[in-house]
Scaffold this active site. Sequence first.
Site, PDB file in Angstrom:
ATOM      1  N   ASP A  59      39.833  37.260  30.083  1.00  0.00           N
ATOM      2  CA  ASP A  59      39.524  38.140  28.276  1.00  0.00           C
ATOM      3  C   ASP A  59      39.659  37.364  27.114  1.00  0.00           C
ATOM      4  O   ASP A  59      40.568  37.930  26.326  1.00  0.00           O
ATOM      5  CB  ASP A  59      40.355  38.835  28.494  1.00  0.00           C
ATOM      6  CG  ASP A  59      40.235  40.295  26.818  1.00  0.00           C
ATOM      7  OD1 ASP A  59      39.020  40.209  26.440  1.00  0.00           O
ATOM      8  OD2 ASP A  59      40.992  41.425  27.496  1.00  0.00           O
ATOM      9  N   HIS A  78      40.639  44.324  33.122  1.00  0.00           N
ATOM     10  CA  HIS A  78      42.514  43.605  32.983  1.00  0.00           C
ATOM     11  C   HIS A  78      43.204  44.536  32.950  1.00  0.00           C
ATOM     12  O   HIS A  78      43.355  45.372  32.718  1.00  0.00           O
ATOM     13  CB  HIS A  78      42.403  43.484  31.124  1.00  0.00           C
ATOM     14  CG  HIS A  78      41.925  44.301  30.495  1.00  0.00           C
ATOM     15  ND1 HIS A  78      41.557  45.811  30.499  1.00  0.00           N
ATOM     16  CD2 HIS A  78      40.485  43.634  29.394  1.00  0.00           C
ATOM     17  CE1 HIS A  78      40.599  46.317  29.457  1.00  0.00           C
ATOM     18  NE2 HIS A  78      40.084  45.488  28.731  1.00  0.00           N
TER      19      HIS A  78
HETATM   20 ZN   LIG Z   1      38.737  45.555  27.605  1.00  0.00          ZN
END
Ligand SMILES: [Zn+2]
Length: 426
Positions: free
Chosen positions: A301, A228
């Site tokens: 995520d 991320h």
């Molecule tokens: Zn993370």
Amino acid sequence: MAQVLRGVRPYGEEPVDIVVADGVITELAPAGSGTGDIIDSDGLVALPGFVDLHTHLREPGREDAETVLTGSRAAALGGFTCVHAMANTNPVADTAGVVEQVWRLGQVAGLVDVRPVGAVTVGLGGERMAELGAMAHSAAEVRVFSDDGKCVHDAVLMRRALEYVKAFDGVVAQHAQEPRLTENAQMNEGELSGRLGLAGWPAVAEEAIIARDVLLAQHVGSRLHVCHVSTAGSVEVIRWAKARGVPVTAEVTPHHLILTEDLVTSYDPIFKVNPPLRTAEDVAALREALADGTIDAIATDHAPHPHEDKDCEWAAAAMGMLGLETAFSVAMATMVEPGLLSWRALADRMSVRPARIGRVTTQGHDLVVGAVANIVVVDPSASRTITPTALASKSRNTPYEGMELPGRVVHTLFAGTPTVLDGSLA
Ligand SMILES: [Zn+2]
């Protein structure tokens, strides 16, 4: 019995019939000529099934938020045929026993390949290396290792982990967050955090760890993956490292491609996530980096949280948001519609490259005869308004409630078997 995706357009190109039998693509026939069970796909776009490198399925331990089964359903509905289940469960996935348990639950659900991620350190404690080799050689065949949620901040441990995974062609996926610079951090550090009175999470806390890690990866010649990526400065570091030949790959989440820190002014914890939402300049840099390949993959995520962990004051709320069922639409809105990615390039970022990074040999195949039939069929002309209660995830924490997003996943085939037909679980 063969299945026929009738009149479908691979990568948005000319319509054909994709014929599937025994789990593989057996024929690309002229549209209307394929024989078998017809799955109407007239004018729709076919892509290789999506592969997520970063999914929180919460089982074992937080089955009130998500299970391997409910997360697999959400994944299939989102067009995924493979997800990597993060290790921060309870117990932590730091032994062969736990990763095999998650892997078996995935097999039983049977909707996507569930590939467990192994923890780098025992209990995500950041002090002692976990049994990486035992997890790699288990039935789950773990190739991706991560303490995600926590950063492997000890440079010696990080170096040892990078060296160790080379033996089985593994990769360390780092959650890049310098802990001392982000103590009690609540949102992106900047003018806005000062105005809102929330403790800042500075970009440098991410960029400093990535800079250290790409140098370590170069020093020991090991594969590093950056989870991320959220800042323009991180993109610059990764671009520099790739130009020097460092074996680094990186992912960006859908929410970091579309949402900005301004949403925090609502103090609605639905927008609380780690790393935090950043600025419009960061979002523009992330889109550009995904388009030019500096960032290799979109990874969701997907972070389910039950109502009580989100419906509270900002500082007390859990970090994270759902992603599996909206990833394709966000990718379409931010990358395909503006002309930053072609369909083929989107397939590269959502399937081909993530499969390669995770060393998943049965996923990320081009749509050609002989390929394993992991296929998603999408309708680019559709649009939908996101309704949390309509999602298959056990949790409801989507940041897109009420938003109208383009595109719809119509059919998903997992190893030749339809898991989703006409937008519903098959
Ligand atoms: Zn993370």
